[in-house]
Design a protein around this motif. Structure first.
Motif, PDB file in Angstrom:
ATOM      1  N   GLU A  23      43.158  24.466 -39.437  1.00  0.00           N
ATOM      2  CA  GLU A  23      42.281  23.802 -38.485  1.00  0.00           C
ATOM      3  C   GLU A  23      40.999  24.614 -38.335  1.00  0.00           C
ATOM      4  N   ALA A  24      39.866  23.936 -38.250  1.00  0.00           N
ATOM      5  CA  ALA A  24      38.592  24.612 -38.057  1.00  0.00           C
ATOM      6  C   ALA A  24      38.431  25.044 -36.593  1.00  0.00           C
ATOM      7  N   GLY A  25      37.549  26.000 -36.366  1.00  0.00           N
ATOM      8  CA  GLY A  25      37.235  26.409 -35.006  1.00  0.00           C
ATOM      9  C   GLY A  25      38.103  27.554 -34.511  1.00  0.00           C
ATOM     10  N   ASN A  26      37.886  27.964 -33.262  1.00  0.00           N
ATOM     11  CA  ASN A  26      38.580  29.135 -32.718  1.00  0.00           C
ATOM     12  C   ASN A  26      39.327  28.828 -31.434  1.00  0.00           C
ATOM     13  N   ILE A  27      39.857  27.622 -31.338  1.00  0.00           N
ATOM     14  CA  ILE A  27      40.690  27.296 -30.183  1.00  0.00           C
ATOM     15  C   ILE A  27      42.137  27.684 -30.450  1.00  0.00           C
ATOM     16  N   HIS A  28      42.647  27.329 -31.624  1.00  0.00           N
ATOM     17  CA  HIS A  28      44.018  27.690 -31.984  1.00  0.00           C
ATOM     18  C   HIS A  28      44.072  28.828 -32.998  1.00  0.00           C
ATOM     19  N   TRP A  29      42.901  29.326 -33.382  1.00  0.00           N
ATOM     20  CA  TRP A  29      42.803  30.495 -34.258  1.00  0.00           C
ATOM     21  C   TRP A  29      41.851  31.504 -33.619  1.00  0.00           C
ATOM     22  N   ALA A  30      41.933  32.761 -34.050  1.00  0.00           N
ATOM     23  CA  ALA A  30      41.004  33.782 -33.583  1.00  0.00           C
ATOM     24  C   ALA A  30      39.593  33.464 -34.071  1.00  0.00           C
ATOM     25  N   ASN A  31      38.611  34.165 -33.520  1.00  0.00           N
ATOM     26  CA  ASN A  31      37.224  33.787 -33.754  1.00  0.00           C
ATOM     27  C   ASN A  31      36.685  34.125 -35.131  1.00  0.00           C
ATOM     28  N   ASP A  32      37.499  34.729 -36.018  1.00  0.00           N
ATOM     29  CA  ASP A  32      37.061  34.961 -37.385  1.00  0.00           C
ATOM     30  C   ASP A  32      37.625  33.909 -38.344  1.00  0.00           C
ATOM     31  N   ASN A  33      38.074  32.793 -37.792  1.00  0.00           N
ATOM     32  CA  ASN A  33      38.678  31.749 -38.599  1.00  0.00           C
ATOM     33  C   ASN A  33      37.670  31.110 -39.553  1.00  0.00           C
ATOM     34  N   LEU A  34      38.022  31.019 -40.836  1.00  0.00           N
ATOM     35  CA  LEU A  34      37.177  30.393 -41.853  1.00  0.00           C
ATOM     36  C   LEU A  34      37.725  29.031 -42.286  1.00  0.00           C
ATOM     37  N   GLY A  35      38.719  28.558 -41.571  1.00  0.00           N
ATOM     38  CA  GLY A  35      39.327  27.277 -41.944  1.00  0.00           C
ATOM     39  C   GLY A  35      38.367  26.114 -41.803  1.00  0.00           C
ATOM     40  N   ASP A  36      38.469  25.148 -42.736  1.00  0.00           N
ATOM     41  CA  ASP A  36      37.637  23.943 -42.659  1.00  0.00           C
ATOM     42  C   ASP A  36      38.461  22.663 -42.546  1.00  0.00           C
ATOM     43  N   ASN A  37      39.796  22.784 -42.727  1.00  0.00           N
ATOM     44  CA  ASN A  37      40.720  21.649 -42.603  1.00  0.00           C
ATOM     45  C   ASN A  37      40.294  20.451 -43.449  1.00  0.00           C
ATOM     46  N   SER A  38      39.704  20.687 -44.601  1.00  0.00           N
ATOM     47  CA  SER A  38      39.277  19.585 -45.456  1.00  0.00           C
ATOM     48  C   SER A  38      40.465  18.768 -45.963  1.00  0.00           C
ATOM     49  N   SER A  39      41.670  19.321 -45.881  1.00  0.00           N
ATOM     50  CA  SER A  39      42.871  18.601 -46.307  1.00  0.00           C
ATOM     51  C   SER A  39      43.461  17.729 -45.209  1.00  0.00           C
ATOM     52  N   ASN A  40      43.039  17.945 -43.948  1.00  0.00           N
ATOM     53  CA  ASN A  40      43.621  17.305 -42.759  1.00  0.00           C
ATOM     54  C   ASN A  40      45.065  17.739 -42.502  1.00  0.00           C
ATOM     55  N   PHE A  41      45.477  18.845 -43.095  1.00  0.00           N
ATOM     56  CA  PHE A  41      46.810  19.387 -42.850  1.00  0.00           C
ATOM     57  C   PHE A  41      46.907  19.973 -41.440  1.00  0.00           C
ATOM     58  N   THR A  42      45.836  20.565 -40.957  1.00  0.00           N
ATOM     59  CA  THR A  42      45.691  21.062 -39.586  1.00  0.00           C
ATOM     60  C   THR A  42      46.716  22.138 -39.238  1.00  0.00           C
ATOM     61  N   ALA A  43      46.782  23.168 -40.072  1.00  0.00           N
ATOM     62  CA  ALA A  43      47.619  24.327 -39.745  1.00  0.00           C
ATOM     63  C   ALA A  43      46.963  25.102 -38.607  1.00  0.00           C
ATOM     64  N   ILE A  44      47.738  25.455 -37.594  1.00  0.00           N
ATOM     65  CA  ILE A  44      47.210  26.180 -36.437  1.00  0.00           C
ATOM     66  C   ILE A  44      47.919  27.524 -36.300  1.00  0.00           C
ATOM     67  N   GLY A  45      47.280  28.443 -35.577  1.00  0.00           N
ATOM     68  CA  GLY A  45      47.807  29.803 -35.447  1.00  0.00           C
ATOM     69  C   GLY A  45      48.967  29.880 -34.487  1.00  0.00           C
ATOM     70  N   ALA A  46      50.103  29.358 -34.910  1.00  0.00           N
ATOM     71  CA  ALA A  46      51.270  29.247 -34.038  1.00  0.00           C
ATOM     72  C   ALA A  46      52.026  30.558 -33.877  1.00  0.00           C
ATOM     73  N   GLY A  47      51.653  31.580 -34.659  1.00  0.00           N
ATOM     74  CA  GLY A  47      52.369  32.840 -34.582  1.00  0.00           C
ATOM     75  C   GLY A  47      53.570  32.859 -35.502  1.00  0.00           C
ATOM     76  N   ASP A  48      54.470  33.797 -35.239  1.00  0.00           N
ATOM     77  CA  ASP A  48      55.565  34.062 -36.161  1.00  0.00           C
ATOM     78  C   ASP A  48      56.776  34.523 -35.364  1.00  0.00           C
ATOM     79  N   LEU A  49      57.944  34.198 -35.873  1.00  0.00           N
ATOM     80  CA  LEU A  49      59.208  34.703 -35.333  1.00  0.00           C
ATOM     81  C   LEU A  49      59.765  35.682 -36.354  1.00  0.00           C
ATOM     82  N   ARG A  50      59.726  36.946 -36.036  1.00  0.00           N
ATOM     83  CA  ARG A  50      60.128  37.982 -36.997  1.00  0.00           C
ATOM     84  C   ARG A  50      61.094  38.949 -36.329  1.00  0.00           C
ATOM     85  N   ASN A  51      62.306  39.008 -36.891  1.00  0.00           N
ATOM     86  CA  ASN A  51      63.338  39.894 -36.353  1.00  0.00           C
ATOM     87  C   ASN A  51      63.581  39.647 -34.867  1.00  0.00           C
ATOM     88  N   GLY A  52      63.504  38.388 -34.478  1.00  0.00           N
ATOM     89  CA  GLY A  52      63.766  38.021 -33.099  1.00  0.00           C
ATOM     90  C   GLY A  52      62.580  38.150 -32.170  1.00  0.00           C
TER      91      GLY A  52
END
Length: 266
Positions: free
Chosen positions: A221-250
């Motif tokens: 996803e483009a912009g810095n609402i769901h990503w940090a402000n250095d995001n270079l995403g353009d979402n030209s695919s319309n997949f719209t991956a957002i910075g949801a974080g990660d579940l790692r070792n609990g």
């Protein structure tokens, strides 16, 4: 000694200054809206609520309907994200955010949007709706899963909302552990008719979007609402991956910084 006198006037207190940033995830019966508020909170008076109002005729006001809200700080502004529910399929709506304080109600710009038909959305067991997106020869869900049940009705124990906040799950989806992701493969926790993609399917997607060095930005996803402000995403695919974080070792980590997706094959 004194410098010269400069005269100035302090403007009267006014209502909150808010902006309607965007409408996204428009489905058959719901949509999400993002607004922002000027950081000059003291000038606007003590704030009691942020909200969204909508109708089908235009010029919506606060008594046309509002949703529950969540507010969070991001950069120099307070972004807030709300869900509009109870919508009718194939219908055009007009919506805008508002902020209310002791000094009155301030409104953002009006944005119009048209809901999908019921045939265009995918339902999980819990009744959550998802849009889909065509990318090359593949069809993908256009947002992260929010289900707490497998399609057969069995409860999913390995689902986590970031910071244990259900509002984060509404925006970012749930984070699922590996046991949940690999249960009953290839379907896993997906709605009926859908499955957890295998490694080859991920590679097909990446190659279609130009390879490993560029595909990520086309998926984000483009912009810095769901990503940090250095995001270079353009979402030209319309997949719209957002910075949801990660579940790692609990542990839950990395919201706005990263996202990870499971694969059904090594």
């Amino acid at each position: 000694g004194y410098s010269e006198v400069i005269q100035f006037t302090i403007p009267p207190n006014g209502p909150p200054i808010v902006s309607t940033t965007k409408i996204y995830r428009v489905l058959a019966h719901s949509a999400r809206i993002i607004g922002s508020e000027s950081p000059s909170i003291a000038y606007q008076g003590w704030e009691s609520v942020n909200g969204v109002c909508w109708n089908t005729s235009g010029n919506p006001l606060a008594d046309d309907g509002s949703s529950t809200y969540t507010t969070y700080r991001h950069l120099a502004q307070a972004y807030f994200e709300l869900e509009i529910t109870g919508l009718q399929p194939n219908t055009t709506y007009f919506a805008r955010v508002y902020g209310e304080s002791e000094n009155g109600i301030g409104y953002g710009d009006i944005i119009s949007f048209t809901t999908l038909s019921e045939q265009e959305v995918v339902l999980d067991f819990d009744g959550n709706e998802y849009a889909s997106v065509n990318i090359g020869t593949q069809i993908w869900l256009a947002s992260n899963l929010q289900t707490t049940h497998y399609s057969g009705g069995y409860a999913i124990n390995g689902h986590f909302a970031y910071n244990h906040d259900i509002e984060n799950a509404k925006s970012y989806g749930y984070l699922y552990n590996q046991q949940t992701a690999v249960f009953n493969l290839p379907q896993g926790g997906c709605p009926d008719g859908w499955h957890v993609p295998g490694k080859t399917e991920w590679e097909t997607l990446i190659n279609f979007l130009g390879g490993n060095t560029v595909a990520g930005n086309h998926l984000k996803e483009a912009g810095n609402i769901h990503w940090a402000n250095d995001n270079l995403g353009d979402n030209s695919s319309n997949f719209t991956a957002i910075g949801a974080g990660d579940l790692r070792n609990g542990d839950l980590e990395g919201i706005h910084e990263k996202t990870r997706f499971w694969t059904s094959t090594p």
